[in-house]
Design a protein around this motif. Structure first.
Motif, PDB file in Angstrom:
ATOM      1  N   ILE A  53       0.829  -1.223   0.000  1.00 43.02           N
ATOM      2  CA  ILE A  53       0.000   0.000   0.000  1.00 43.02           C
ATOM      3  C   ILE A  53       0.858   1.266   0.000  1.00 43.02           C
ATOM      4  CG2 ILE A  53      -1.785   1.289   1.237  1.00 43.02           C
ATOM      5  CD1 ILE A  53      -2.938  -1.512   2.048  1.00 43.02           C
ATOM      6  N   PRO A  54       1.830   1.426   0.913  1.00 43.84           N
ATOM      7  CA  PRO A  54       2.665   2.633   0.804  1.00 43.84           C
ATOM      8  C   PRO A  54       3.491   2.667  -0.482  1.00 43.84           C
ATOM      9  CG  PRO A  54       3.381   1.272   2.659  1.00 43.84           C
ATOM     10  CD  PRO A  54       2.129   0.677   2.129  1.00 43.84           C
ATOM     11  N   TYR A  70      -2.724  -1.274 -11.409  1.00 45.54           N
ATOM     12  CA  TYR A  70      -3.629  -1.448 -12.544  1.00 45.54           C
ATOM     13  C   TYR A  70      -5.030  -0.920 -12.246  1.00 45.54           C
ATOM     14  CZ  TYR A  70      -5.407  -3.331 -16.845  1.00 45.54           C
ATOM     15  OH  TYR A  70      -5.962  -3.445 -18.090  1.00 45.54           O
ATOM     16  N   LEU A  71      -5.533  -1.165 -11.036  1.00 43.30           N
ATOM     17  CA  LEU A  71      -6.900  -0.750 -10.688  1.00 43.30           C
ATOM     18  C   LEU A  71      -7.013   0.720 -10.316  1.00 43.30           C
ATOM     19  CD1 LEU A  71      -8.205  -3.726  -8.524  1.00 43.30           C
ATOM     20  CD2 LEU A  71      -8.920  -3.113 -10.826  1.00 43.30           C
ATOM     21  N   GLN A  72      -5.952   1.287  -9.743  1.00 41.01           N
ATOM     22  CA  GLN A  72      -5.985   2.650  -9.226  1.00 41.01           C
ATOM     23  C   GLN A  72      -7.189   2.852  -8.286  1.00 41.01           C
ATOM     24  OE1 GLN A  72      -3.637   5.263 -10.136  1.00 41.01           O
ATOM     25  NE2 GLN A  72      -2.546   3.443 -10.789  1.00 41.01           N
ATOM     26  N   PRO A  73      -7.304   2.031  -7.248  1.00 39.36           N
ATOM     27  CA  PRO A  73      -8.503   2.075  -6.402  1.00 39.36           C
ATOM     28  C   PRO A  73      -8.507   3.243  -5.429  1.00 39.36           C
ATOM     29  CG  PRO A  73      -6.950   0.516  -5.498  1.00 39.36           C
ATOM     30  CD  PRO A  73      -6.359   1.028  -6.798  1.00 39.36           C
ATOM     31  N   TYR A 123     -11.517  -3.733  -0.633  1.00 39.72           N
ATOM     32  CA  TYR A 123     -12.061  -4.924  -1.301  1.00 39.72           C
ATOM     33  C   TYR A 123     -10.978  -5.639  -2.116  1.00 39.72           C
ATOM     34  CZ  TYR A 123     -16.684  -3.427   0.110  1.00 39.72           C
ATOM     35  OH  TYR A 123     -17.761  -3.070   0.852  1.00 39.72           O
ATOM     36  N   SER A 124     -10.104  -4.879  -2.730  1.00 42.85           N
ATOM     37  CA  SER A 124      -8.994  -5.486  -3.473  1.00 42.85           C
ATOM     38  C   SER A 124      -8.113  -6.304  -2.540  1.00 42.85           C
ATOM     39  CB  SER A 124      -8.138  -4.402  -4.143  1.00 42.85           C
ATOM     40  OG  SER A 124      -8.881  -3.676  -5.070  1.00 42.85           O
ATOM     41  N   ILE A 180     -10.142  -9.952 -11.818  1.00 44.76           N
ATOM     42  CA  ILE A 180     -11.308 -10.396 -12.597  1.00 44.76           C
ATOM     43  C   ILE A 180     -12.573 -10.313 -11.755  1.00 44.76           C
ATOM     44  CG2 ILE A 180     -12.376 -12.425 -13.685  1.00 44.76           C
ATOM     45  CD1 ILE A 180      -9.477 -13.178 -14.625  1.00 44.76           C
ATOM     46  N   VAL A 181     -12.505 -10.806 -10.534  1.00 46.66           N
ATOM     47  CA  VAL A 181     -13.679 -10.765  -9.657  1.00 46.66           C
ATOM     48  C   VAL A 181     -14.052  -9.325  -9.336  1.00 46.66           C
ATOM     49  CG1 VAL A 181     -14.532 -11.353  -7.341  1.00 46.66           C
ATOM     50  CG2 VAL A 181     -13.313 -13.059  -8.710  1.00 46.66           C
ATOM     51  N   GLN A 182     -13.057  -8.505  -9.025  1.00 40.99           N
ATOM     52  CA  GLN A 182     -13.353  -7.106  -8.698  1.00 40.99           C
ATOM     53  C   GLN A 182     -13.967  -6.385  -9.895  1.00 40.99           C
ATOM     54  OE1 GLN A 182     -10.938  -5.410  -5.981  1.00 40.99           O
ATOM     55  NE2 GLN A 182     -11.953  -3.444  -6.019  1.00 40.99           N
ATOM     56  N   CYS A 183     -13.477  -6.609 -11.084  1.00 41.26           N
ATOM     57  CA  CYS A 183     -14.069  -5.984 -12.277  1.00 41.26           C
ATOM     58  C   CYS A 183     -15.503  -6.465 -12.483  1.00 41.26           C
ATOM     59  CB  CYS A 183     -13.222  -6.276 -13.517  1.00 41.26           C
ATOM     60  SG  CYS A 183     -11.691  -5.345 -13.540  1.00 41.26           S
TER      61      CYS A 183
END
Length: 163
Positions: free
Chosen positions: A37-38, A95-98, A105-106, A146-149
């Protein structure tokens, strides 16, 4: 060799053990995943194309340091090696830039797939040395992606239906 003595044995073990996070007595993979995360927020200071170079470079470094640490410990895939979790989760985040909720959730999805090793993940774990250590976590990250998308697509469609 005791794990605590291993941390500062050389640069490879320091990196492979996630800067010490892999020495946690409980859930070292989870603590290792949190290190990403950091690193993700640091990577956001770089231009986008450097993010990908950064994570790909870390992947190959991870293969090398995992191999070196396994040779020192004389264990195939010790749980204290967490560079694989760090790199795979970092790749997922880049890749997701959440945002904060999506990041949570990721994290949960990635840990679920990394721990359960469902489907093809288990096969990648059987690859030899550092490539096997790194590859199964990358595949766990792909499964989480894949699941998150799928979840995001479902909720976005539900939101459009209600509007």
């Amino acid at each position: 060799m005791k794990k605590n003595n291993l941390l500062f044995k050389n640069e490879s073990t320091f990196i492979a053990l996630g800067f010490g996070s892999g020495l946690a007595n409980f859930a070292p993979g989870t603590f290792g995943t949190l290190i990403a995360i950091p690193l993700f927020y640091f990577s956001q200071l770089l231009p986008q194309y450097y993010d990908y170079f950064f994570v790909i470079t870390l992947f190959f470094i991870g293969i090398y340091v995992s191999n070196q640490t396994c040779l020192i410990m004389k264990i195939k895939d010790p749980s204290c090696i967490v560079i694989d979790e760090i790199v795979a989760f970092l790749a997922l985040l880049i890749y997701l830039q959440p945002h904060a909720v999506e990041l949570f959730y990721s994290f949960l999805l990635f840990r679920f797939f990394d721990i359960t090793k469902l489907g093809p993940i288990k096969r990648f774990e059987t690859l030899p040395g550092g490539i096997g250590i790194m590859a199964d976590d990358v595949v766990a990250g792909i499964c989480a992606f894949i699941v998150q998308c799928g979840i995001w697509t479902y909720f976005n469609q539900q939101l459009l239906v209600t509007i």
